[in-house]
Design a protein around this motif. Structure first.
Motif, mmCIF file in Angstrom:
data_model
loop_
_atom_site.group_PDB
_atom_site.id
_atom_site.type_symbol
_atom_site.label_atom_id
_atom_site.label_comp_id
_atom_site.label_asym_id
_atom_site.label_seq_id
_atom_site.Cartn_x
_atom_site.Cartn_y
_atom_site.Cartn_z
ATOM 1 N N ALA A 162 0.825 -1.211 0.000
ATOM 2 C CA ALA A 162 0.000 0.000 0.000
ATOM 3 C C ALA A 162 0.855 1.255 0.000
ATOM 4 O O ALA A 162 0.429 2.316 -0.486
ATOM 5 C CB ALA A 162 -0.927 -0.007 1.208
ATOM 6 N N ASN A 163 2.069 1.151 0.502
ATOM 7 C CA ASN A 163 2.977 2.302 0.489
ATOM 8 C C ASN A 163 3.314 2.738 -0.926
ATOM 9 O O ASN A 163 3.699 3.879 -1.167
ATOM 10 C CB ASN A 163 4.262 1.966 1.248
ATOM 11 N N TRP A 164 3.176 1.800 -1.878
ATOM 12 C CA TRP A 164 3.424 2.111 -3.287
ATOM 13 C C TRP A 164 2.128 2.063 -4.107
ATOM 14 O O TRP A 164 2.167 1.891 -5.326
ATOM 15 C CB TRP A 164 4.455 1.135 -3.864
ATOM 16 N N SER A 165 1.004 2.179 -3.399
ATOM 17 C CA SER A 165 -0.334 2.255 -4.025
ATOM 18 C C SER A 165 -0.711 1.014 -4.813
ATOM 19 O O SER A 165 -1.469 1.087 -5.780
ATOM 20 C CB SER A 165 -0.422 3.498 -4.939
ATOM 21 N N ILE A 166 -0.106 -0.127 -4.440
ATOM 22 C CA ILE A 166 -0.527 -1.376 -5.082
ATOM 23 C C ILE A 166 -0.905 -2.388 -4.009
ATOM 24 O O ILE A 166 -0.668 -3.563 -4.108
ATOM 25 C CB ILE A 166 0.559 -1.940 -6.030
ATOM 26 N N ASN B 281 -3.898 -4.030 -2.095
ATOM 27 C CA ASN B 281 -4.976 -5.012 -2.278
ATOM 28 C C ASN B 281 -5.677 -4.796 -3.609
ATOM 29 O O ASN B 281 -6.893 -4.653 -3.652
ATOM 30 C CB ASN B 281 -5.949 -4.896 -1.120
ATOM 31 N N LEU B 282 -4.962 -4.712 -4.698
ATOM 32 C CA LEU B 282 -5.558 -4.487 -6.016
ATOM 33 C C LEU B 282 -6.193 -5.772 -6.533
ATOM 34 O O LEU B 282 -5.639 -6.855 -6.375
ATOM 35 C CB LEU B 282 -4.486 -4.021 -7.016
ATOM 36 N N PRO B 283 -7.376 -5.660 -7.159
ATOM 37 C CA PRO B 283 -8.010 -6.852 -7.732
ATOM 38 C C PRO B 283 -7.121 -7.461 -8.821
ATOM 39 O O PRO B 283 -6.583 -6.742 -9.666
ATOM 40 C CB PRO B 283 -9.315 -6.304 -8.334
ATOM 41 N N GLY B 284 -6.969 -8.756 -8.782
ATOM 42 C CA GLY B 284 -6.182 -9.432 -9.811
ATOM 43 C C GLY B 284 -4.683 -9.366 -9.611
ATOM 44 O O GLY B 284 -3.926 -9.899 -10.429
ATOM 45 N N ARG B 285 -4.262 -8.758 -8.527
ATOM 46 C CA ARG B 285 -2.821 -8.667 -8.271
ATOM 47 C C ARG B 285 -2.282 -10.044 -7.846
ATOM 48 O O ARG B 285 -2.936 -10.805 -7.139
ATOM 49 C CB ARG B 285 -2.550 -7.656 -7.162
ATOM 50 N N VAL B 286 -1.066 -10.353 -8.310
ATOM 51 C CA VAL B 286 -0.423 -11.629 -8.003
ATOM 52 C C VAL B 286 0.852 -11.366 -7.216
ATOM 53 O O VAL B 286 1.633 -10.482 -7.570
ATOM 54 C CB VAL B 286 -0.093 -12.406 -9.302
ATOM 55 N N HIS C 74 0.549 -6.953 -11.597
ATOM 56 C CA HIS C 74 -0.826 -6.457 -11.723
ATOM 57 C C HIS C 74 -1.010 -5.975 -13.157
ATOM 58 O O HIS C 74 -0.383 -5.004 -13.586
ATOM 59 C CB HIS C 74 -1.106 -5.315 -10.750
ATOM 60 N N GLY C 75 -1.848 -6.685 -13.900
ATOM 61 C CA GLY C 75 -2.004 -6.359 -15.314
ATOM 62 C C GLY C 75 -0.692 -6.560 -16.046
ATOM 63 O O GLY C 75 -0.068 -7.614 -15.967
ATOM 64 N N ARG D 121 4.930 -5.254 -13.542
ATOM 65 C CA ARG D 121 5.577 -6.241 -12.684
ATOM 66 C C ARG D 121 6.660 -5.561 -11.853
ATOM 67 O O ARG D 121 7.364 -4.679 -12.335
ATOM 68 C CB ARG D 121 6.179 -7.370 -13.526
ATOM 69 N N TRP D 122 6.761 -6.018 -10.604
ATOM 70 C CA TRP D 122 7.711 -5.414 -9.680
ATOM 71 C C TRP D 122 8.442 -6.492 -8.880
ATOM 72 O O TRP D 122 8.008 -7.653 -8.814
ATOM 73 C CB TRP D 122 7.003 -4.495 -8.676
ATOM 74 N N SER D 123 9.506 -6.066 -8.241
ATOM 75 C CA SER D 123 10.244 -6.893 -7.289
ATOM 76 C C SER D 123 10.135 -6.225 -5.924
ATOM 77 O O SER D 123 10.540 -5.074 -5.757
ATOM 78 C CB SER D 123 11.711 -7.001 -7.713
ATOM 79 N N LEU D 124 9.561 -6.931 -4.964
ATOM 80 C CA LEU D 124 9.454 -6.438 -3.586
ATOM 81 C C LEU D 124 10.496 -7.161 -2.749
ATOM 82 O O LEU D 124 10.501 -8.391 -2.683
ATOM 83 C CB LEU D 124 8.054 -6.702 -3.035
#
Length: 365
Positions: free
Chosen positions: A17-21, A23-28, A46-47, A50-53
């Motif tokens: 959530a700190n990066w505004s992503i 609990n987005l629907p469809g997020r993996v 998401h869509g 793609r990111w690396s956390l």
């Protein structure tokens, strides 16, 4: 440090959530194998994005991580292939949560070179490291905090650190050499200290037994020679410069596009610090299993096509490459059998690292 049982308890939605992503629907979200340093990486999608956390190792200090982020962002202005940390909603690229500091970066598609990469590929990797060093050097010229960096000593820190660790390992390994544990004893020891299945312990024990045998045979002869060479480098320190380098640049940390052969990205900055450029040259060369005795010369040739590498730096790189091979193998024997460190990483990753170091160590024997 994360354990296998703690992953589900990590508040990933709150972190993202700190990066505004968050609990987005469809997020993996998919966990990627835990690193040997104790950090953790997650693939987030998401869509089409793609990111690396990444959760940095628990011992990482915020001030150090902020300096690394500043360095990488500034260096990316001249070398755009770094995995850049993204600024969050709070205006920071770092979030403290669940006992770790977290960062989010754009995902980099690409593949590392194979262990048995050919000379042209190894030379290309050397060119990439030279370009990275050039970008890091320019960053220090434009950003005051980086110009201060870590305090530089007269001797690059790699030299006294290798000497100190070799001395520590000699003391640690002596009882192990005297006891000469067999395969069953090593297996039982691993099973009693590591969170691995019995089959994984036995496979790892086989590699570790081979490592201990090789070390017992060669360590008493080779360590004094390495110590003398490191002392010689310390005496010639006035001719060695220190600058910002990656310090842990395995081939796995340089990702290439398979079709074009072009570099796609540089990842993993946990060890970044001020040291000799010989550290990166040696570490990169040592991550290949070249049939030639001179993967180091191939890396150096590629490096020199972009940026100077002095003969004294190449000589130091050669010593470091041998010290890394011997010390790296001895580290695993000591960590697993003497210090009883607990590793939550995939045991096959540890076994592969030990097997690679055995091959490097015995090739130099």
């Amino acid at each position: 440090m994360f354990s296998a049982n703690s992953i589900d308890s990590i508040p990933l939605d709150a972190i993202l959530a700190n990066w505004s992503i968050g609990n987005l629907p469809g997020r993996v979200i998919r966990p990627i194998g835990q690193g040997l340093s104790g950090g953790r990486v997650f693939f987030v999608e998401h869509g089409s994005e793609r990111w690396s956390l990444k959760a940095w190792p628990v011992a990482t200090k915020r001030e150090r991580l902020q300096t690394i982020h500043t360095l990488i962002r500034e260096a990316a202005t001249t070398f755009p292939s770094f995995a850049l940390p993204i600024i969050g909603r709070d205006g920071q690229s770092i979030l403290g949560c669940a006992g770790h500091f977290w960062e989010l970066a754009n995902w980099i598609d690409g593949e590392p070179l194979a262990e048995d990469a050919d000379a042209d590929q190894i030379s290309t990797a050397g060119q990439v490291i030279a370009r990275v060093h050039r970008a890091l050097s320019r960053a220090t010229e434009t950003t005051p905090i980086l110009a201060i960096g870590e305090r530089q000593s007269a001797v690059p820190v790699c030299v006294p650190r290798r000497m100190q660790r070799l001395q520590q390992l000699s003391l640690s390994l002596t009882p192990l050499f005297q006891s000469r544990p067999n395969l069953d004893a090593i297996t039982r020891h691993l099973a009693s200290h590591q969170p691995f299945r019995e089959d994984d312990c036995r496979l790892l024990a086989q590699a570790l037994w081979t490592a201990i045998e090789a070390l017992d045979r060669e360590w008493p002869r080779r360590t004094p020679q390495l110590m003398e060479r490191l002392c010689q480098h310390a005496r010639n320190a006035q001719n060695l410069n220190s600058t910002w380098v990656l310090r842990d640049v395995h081939r796995d940390h340089i990702l290439f596009d398979r079709a074009s052969g072009q570099v796609r990205g540089i990842i993993d900055f946990d060890a970044v610090g001020v040291d000799s450029i010989a550290v990166d040259v040696a570490r990169l060369a040592g991550s290949f299993q070249s049939d030639e005795p001179d993967a180091l010369k191939t890396v150096a040739a590629g490096y020199r096509s972009v940026r100077p590498l002095l003969e004294i730096e190449l000589s130091l790189a050669e010593t470091l490459m041998e010290a890394n091979s011997a010390g790296g193998l001895a580290n695993w024997a000591s960590w697993l059998m003497c210090e009883n460190r607990v590793f939550h990483a995939d045991p096959s990753m540890i076994r592969e690292r030990i097997t690679h170091l055995i091959a490097s160590f015995c090739r130099i024997c």
